[in-house]
Write an enzyme that holds these catalytic residues in place. Sequence first.
Site: not given
Length: 496
Positions: A79, A155, A179
């Site tokens: 990420k 996210s 997330s």
Amino acid sequence: MELTDLTAVQALGRMRAGEISSGELTRAYLERIDRLDRGVIQAYVTVTPEHALEQAHAADERRRAGDEAPLLGVPMALKDLALTRGVRTTCSSKMLEEFVPIEDATITRRLYEAGAVLLGKTNMDEFAMGSSTENSAFFPTRNPWGDLNRVPGGSSGGSAAAVAARLAPFAIGSDTGGSIRQPASLCGLVGFKPTYGRVSRYGLIAFASSLDQFGPLTVDVADCALVTGVIAGHDPLDSTSLDAAVPSYSDALNDNPPVGSGEDLRGVRIGVPREYFVAGMESGVEQSVRAALDVLRGLGAELDEVSLPHTDYGLAAYYIIAPAECSANLARYDGVKYGYSAPDAESMWDGYYKTRGRGFGSEVKRRIMLGTYALSSGYYDAYYLKAQKIRTLIKQDFDVAFERFDALVAPTSPTVAFKLGERTDDPLAMYLSDVCTLPVNLAGLPGLSLPCGLSEGMPVGLQVIGKPLDELGVLKIARAYEHAGGWNGRRPDLAS
Ligand code: GLN
């Protein structure tokens, strides 16, 4: 079977047997990314082919020299809020669009040492604020399931979409209010948020420091256990990191009861929190989750309903605490130290206004304003202090439940993946995506989501919540269910 269909564990087996090299495996992923990422799935913000091939060849060398590191030669995606030395790390924000870190996050370093190969950095909601990856300052990511017009969740949506689309065998995400688990649920993957403090946050670009935690997104529980074992452990660079021994999750899963005996969970007490079957939950989701409960019962687990009475206040408390912490954490983006800096500033104040006005997107600004307001004198007691008290009550609900139960099982998300654009104009509807996940962050517990069915052709997630530091207990339940439930390892067919 193509190389990109292999799980991390399977790929390792083939590399150990000398059947494939990391170089071949890495090239297969890079070719697939070339074909299917930009303009189609859009999971990656940055792809790092040279870096990846260099690491892959180094891994092949290491293996020839007898090295048996746990992820040697396995490609991965991170990420884009995990610091990577020399590789742009943007947080999917204009503020950090050109930011190239001078050091690695602790988990980046641990994964490299374990032999993992970085394919690239994945898209996310800006500064991890959101539930659909549509708050990225660059572009939205598409859910590889269905007709490609749904969100992957967020996210960590880029990480989830990358793994679901076989653009990486596994990925790292971060979870502040859901997330990792919510995108895992929406993309049909296993996603694990370990106990707060289990995995170092050093080098995780901060959103809400008392809630943030790194964790893996994988195709199955075996890969999840393997990656969790690599990233977990004490780190002197993170003062909130826990100094507790990390069991070998993979070995423990392998040694443990004969999976498939039908009694894998005999005597395990599992609570089902009533409040997690929220109003507005889709019936297809509820059916899949209830069917999963039957499977767990069939494996010998003792299930009973439990009440976590303060669940209702979780969302409100989270949306005070997380923005409050974010307003402090994001104060550092001032155009002076690093990141975007307005070139046309006429004074110090003008520089702040222009830098922050242009560098942050609207959701980030909304959170900073909410947080600053909740912390301001006169409102602090009414909002922030009250939210902290609720946080304690939520934690106590779990403590009481864990006197009776070894673990809890619940839905991960009340809905399957929604359409792109469906919730972007309604922040509250977006915030509601996380009602079932954020209490776990408020209480600092380990929580895992794994696939338990399809509704409208889209994946449904089952959430397993454990006692503090009982990652192993959570993984055992997940693996037993995965084996009996038959939903593991399914990924969408992108050929069509
Ligand atoms: N969706 C939640 C939020 O917007 C949680 C995000 C996260 O876990 N990083 O804050």
